[in-house]
Design a protein around this motif. Structure first.
Motif, PDB file in Angstrom:
ATOM      1  N   PHE A   1      71.646   6.147 -19.875  1.00 50.20           N
ATOM      2  CA  PHE A   1      71.102   5.239 -20.883  1.00 50.20           C
ATOM      3  C   PHE A   1      69.871   4.505 -20.353  1.00 50.20           C
ATOM      4  O   PHE A   1      68.913   4.274 -21.095  1.00 50.20           O
ATOM      5  CB  PHE A   1      72.167   4.244 -21.344  1.00 50.20           C
ATOM      6  CG  PHE A   1      73.340   4.888 -22.034  1.00 50.20           C
ATOM      7  CD1 PHE A   1      73.232   5.364 -23.334  1.00 50.20           C
ATOM      8  CD2 PHE A   1      74.548   5.044 -21.373  1.00 50.20           C
ATOM      9  CE1 PHE A   1      74.308   5.965 -23.980  1.00 50.20           C
ATOM     10  CE2 PHE A   1      75.629   5.646 -22.000  1.00 50.20           C
ATOM     11  CZ  PHE A   1      75.505   6.113 -23.300  1.00 50.20           C
ATOM     12  N   LEU A   2      69.891   4.138 -19.082  1.00 45.00           N
ATOM     13  CA  LEU A   2      68.721   3.486 -18.471  1.00 45.00           C
ATOM     14  C   LEU A   2      67.515   4.425 -18.473  1.00 45.00           C
ATOM     15  O   LEU A   2      66.372   3.976 -18.579  1.00 45.00           O
ATOM     16  CB  LEU A   2      69.041   3.039 -17.044  1.00 45.00           C
ATOM     17  CG  LEU A   2      70.090   1.939 -16.903  1.00 45.00           C
ATOM     18  CD1 LEU A   2      70.408   1.691 -15.438  1.00 45.00           C
ATOM     19  CD2 LEU A   2      69.641   0.659 -17.585  1.00 45.00           C
TER      20      LEU A   2
ATOM     21  N   TRP B   1      66.601   6.293 -20.771  1.00 45.53           N
ATOM     22  CA  TRP B   1      65.898   6.243 -22.060  1.00 45.53           C
ATOM     23  C   TRP B   1      64.655   5.374 -21.918  1.00 45.53           C
ATOM     24  O   TRP B   1      63.624   5.667 -22.493  1.00 45.53           O
ATOM     25  CB  TRP B   1      66.785   5.653 -23.146  1.00 45.53           C
ATOM     26  CG  TRP B   1      67.979   6.461 -23.540  1.00 45.53           C
ATOM     27  CD1 TRP B   1      68.490   7.557 -22.900  1.00 45.53           C
ATOM     28  CD2 TRP B   1      68.832   6.225 -24.653  1.00 45.53           C
ATOM     29  NE1 TRP B   1      69.612   7.997 -23.548  1.00 45.53           N
ATOM     30  CE2 TRP B   1      69.845   7.205 -24.629  1.00 45.53           C
ATOM     31  CE3 TRP B   1      68.849   5.272 -25.653  1.00 45.53           C
ATOM     32  CZ2 TRP B   1      70.857   7.267 -25.582  1.00 45.53           C
ATOM     33  CZ3 TRP B   1      69.853   5.325 -26.603  1.00 45.53           C
ATOM     34  CH2 TRP B   1      70.843   6.322 -26.570  1.00 45.53           C
ATOM     35  N   ARG B   2      64.800   4.306 -21.149  1.00 44.10           N
ATOM     36  CA  ARG B   2      63.691   3.363 -20.958  1.00 44.10           C
ATOM     37  C   ARG B   2      62.790   3.772 -19.794  1.00 44.10           C
ATOM     38  O   ARG B   2      61.590   3.632 -19.847  1.00 44.10           O
ATOM     39  CB  ARG B   2      64.270   1.960 -20.723  1.00 44.10           C
ATOM     40  CG  ARG B   2      63.256   0.893 -20.365  1.00 44.10           C
ATOM     41  CD  ARG B   2      62.361   0.544 -21.557  1.00 44.10           C
ATOM     42  NE  ARG B   2      61.516  -0.582 -21.274  1.00 44.10           N
ATOM     43  CZ  ARG B   2      60.265  -0.469 -20.830  1.00 44.10           C
ATOM     44  NH1 ARG B   2      59.734   0.701 -20.610  1.00 44.10           N
ATOM     45  NH2 ARG B   2      59.554  -1.552 -20.608  1.00 44.10           N
ATOM     46  N   TRP B   3      63.417   4.252 -18.716  1.00 40.36           N
ATOM     47  CA  TRP B   3      62.691   4.666 -17.510  1.00 40.36           C
ATOM     48  C   TRP B   3      63.016   6.131 -17.234  1.00 40.36           C
ATOM     49  O   TRP B   3      63.928   6.445 -16.454  1.00 40.36           O
ATOM     50  CB  TRP B   3      63.095   3.786 -16.329  1.00 40.36           C
ATOM     51  CG  TRP B   3      62.766   2.347 -16.547  1.00 40.36           C
ATOM     52  CD1 TRP B   3      61.533   1.784 -16.504  1.00 40.36           C
ATOM     53  CD2 TRP B   3      63.675   1.295 -16.858  1.00 40.36           C
ATOM     54  NE1 TRP B   3      61.610   0.437 -16.776  1.00 40.36           N
ATOM     55  CE2 TRP B   3      62.925   0.111 -17.000  1.00 40.36           C
ATOM     56  CE3 TRP B   3      65.058   1.222 -17.035  1.00 40.36           C
ATOM     57  CZ2 TRP B   3      63.496  -1.111 -17.300  1.00 40.36           C
ATOM     58  CZ3 TRP B   3      65.627   0.005 -17.336  1.00 40.36           C
ATOM     59  CH2 TRP B   3      64.855  -1.147 -17.464  1.00 40.36           C
ATOM     60  N   PRO B   4      62.289   7.044 -17.871  1.00 40.15           N
ATOM     61  CA  PRO B   4      62.629   8.470 -17.847  1.00 40.15           C
ATOM     62  C   PRO B   4      62.748   9.106 -16.460  1.00 40.15           C
ATOM     63  O   PRO B   4      63.530  10.036 -16.276  1.00 40.15           O
ATOM     64  CB  PRO B   4      61.488   9.123 -18.638  1.00 40.15           C
ATOM     65  CG  PRO B   4      60.942   8.030 -19.492  1.00 40.15           C
ATOM     66  CD  PRO B   4      61.139   6.765 -18.725  1.00 40.15           C
TER      67      PRO B   4
ATOM     68  N   PHE C   1      68.866  10.794 -24.580  1.00 42.48           N
ATOM     69  CA  PHE C   1      67.655  10.918 -23.768  1.00 42.48           C
ATOM     70  C   PHE C   1      66.734  11.993 -24.350  1.00 42.48           C
ATOM     71  O   PHE C   1      65.526  11.775 -24.499  1.00 42.48           O
ATOM     72  CB  PHE C   1      68.024  11.265 -22.322  1.00 42.48           C
ATOM     73  CG  PHE C   1      66.846  11.482 -21.426  1.00 42.48           C
ATOM     74  CD1 PHE C   1      66.150  10.412 -20.899  1.00 42.48           C
ATOM     75  CD2 PHE C   1      66.429  12.767 -21.102  1.00 42.48           C
ATOM     76  CE1 PHE C   1      65.054  10.608 -20.064  1.00 42.48           C
ATOM     77  CE2 PHE C   1      65.345  12.979 -20.272  1.00 42.48           C
ATOM     78  CZ  PHE C   1      64.651  11.897 -19.753  1.00 42.48           C
TER      79      PHE C   1
ATOM     80  N   VAL D   1      65.234  10.727 -27.644  1.00 38.88           N
ATOM     81  CA  VAL D   1      64.191   9.725 -27.388  1.00 38.88           C
ATOM     82  C   VAL D   1      62.932  10.402 -26.871  1.00 38.88           C
ATOM     83  O   VAL D   1      61.819  10.094 -27.317  1.00 38.88           O
ATOM     84  CB  VAL D   1      64.698   8.654 -26.390  1.00 38.88           C
ATOM     85  CG1 VAL D   1      63.563   7.800 -25.863  1.00 38.88           C
ATOM     86  CG2 VAL D   1      65.766   7.793 -27.046  1.00 38.88           C
ATOM     87  N   ARG D   2      63.082  11.335 -25.949  1.00 37.27           N
ATOM     88  CA  ARG D   2      61.911  12.023 -25.376  1.00 37.27           C
ATOM     89  C   ARG D   2      61.185  12.849 -26.432  1.00 37.27           C
ATOM     90  O   ARG D   2      59.953  12.850 -26.490  1.00 37.27           O
ATOM     91  CB  ARG D   2      62.318  12.917 -24.202  1.00 37.27           C
ATOM     92  CG  ARG D   2      62.890  12.174 -23.016  1.00 37.27           C
ATOM     93  CD  ARG D   2      61.919  11.237 -22.376  1.00 37.27           C
ATOM     94  NE  ARG D   2      60.840  11.991 -21.775  1.00 37.27           N
ATOM     95  CZ  ARG D   2      59.687  11.478 -21.363  1.00 37.27           C
ATOM     96  NH1 ARG D   2      59.475  10.193 -21.486  1.00 37.27           N
ATOM     97  NH2 ARG D   2      58.760  12.228 -20.823  1.00 37.27           N
TER      98      ARG D   2
ATOM     99  N   ARG E   1      59.212  10.514 -28.680  1.00 38.58           N
ATOM    100  CA  ARG E   1      57.984  10.021 -28.046  1.00 38.58           C
ATOM    101  C   ARG E   1      56.901  11.093 -28.040  1.00 38.58           C
ATOM    102  O   ARG E   1      55.738  10.798 -28.247  1.00 38.58           O
ATOM    103  CB  ARG E   1      58.266   9.550 -26.621  1.00 38.58           C
ATOM    104  CG  ARG E   1      59.023   8.254 -26.572  1.00 38.58           C
ATOM    105  CD  ARG E   1      59.246   7.787 -25.159  1.00 38.58           C
ATOM    106  NE  ARG E   1      60.059   6.570 -25.166  1.00 38.58           N
ATOM    107  CZ  ARG E   1      60.759   6.140 -24.150  1.00 38.58           C
ATOM    108  NH1 ARG E   1      60.749   6.799 -23.010  1.00 38.58           N
ATOM    109  NH2 ARG E   1      61.467   5.043 -24.239  1.00 38.58           N
TER     110      ARG E   1
END
Length: 130
Positions: free
Chosen positions: A26-27, A29-32, A110, A113-114, A117
């Motif tokens: 989950f982290l 998602w913010r810091w790939p 993930f 989200v990627r 983006r």
């Protein structure tokens, strides 16, 4: 005294690794870039669970405890520190399944989200047009 401190440090780091196993996807998602560290820990945990061998991190903690003159616990880290405290005693296998399910959910998220983006960078519409 130093050996006991080392044992405690290993214990805390081991707990941090287990926590990261559960939430690291989950982290990412913010810091790939974290996904690669997390994937390494996931593979490590899958091997330990499937092959059913003792964790070297647990063995290291026990080694330091012995050197410090302490008696060591039987079994693994999870059974000793978490089973019966964070969840009902004897439910570790269920908790492992939940943890692995969370990893799968985190990885699916993930990817979503990627892809979202990348679509935004290309100027493509991500959602329904209004």
């Amino acid at each position: 005294m130093g050996w006991r401190l080392l044992a405690d440090v290993v214990m805390v780091v081991h707990g941090a690794f287990l926590l990261f196993f559960v939430i690291g996807g989950f982290l990412a998602w913010r810091w790939p870039k974290l996904i690669w560290v997390h994937l390494t820990i996931v593979v490590w945990n899958v091997v330990i669970v499937l092959v059913d061998f003792g964790c070297p991190v647990t063995a290291t903690e026990k080694y330091f405890r012995r050197l410090g003159g302490e008696s060591v616990y039987s079994g693994g880290y999870i059974e000793h520190y978490l089973d019966g405290w964070l969840w009902p005693a004897g439910k570790t296998s269920t908790v492992e399944l939940v943890a692995f399910a969370l990893v799968v959910i985190a990885y699916v998220g993930f990817v979503i989200v990627r892809l979202g983006r990348r679509s935004k960078v290309r100027g493509e519409s991500v959602g329904p047009r209004t």
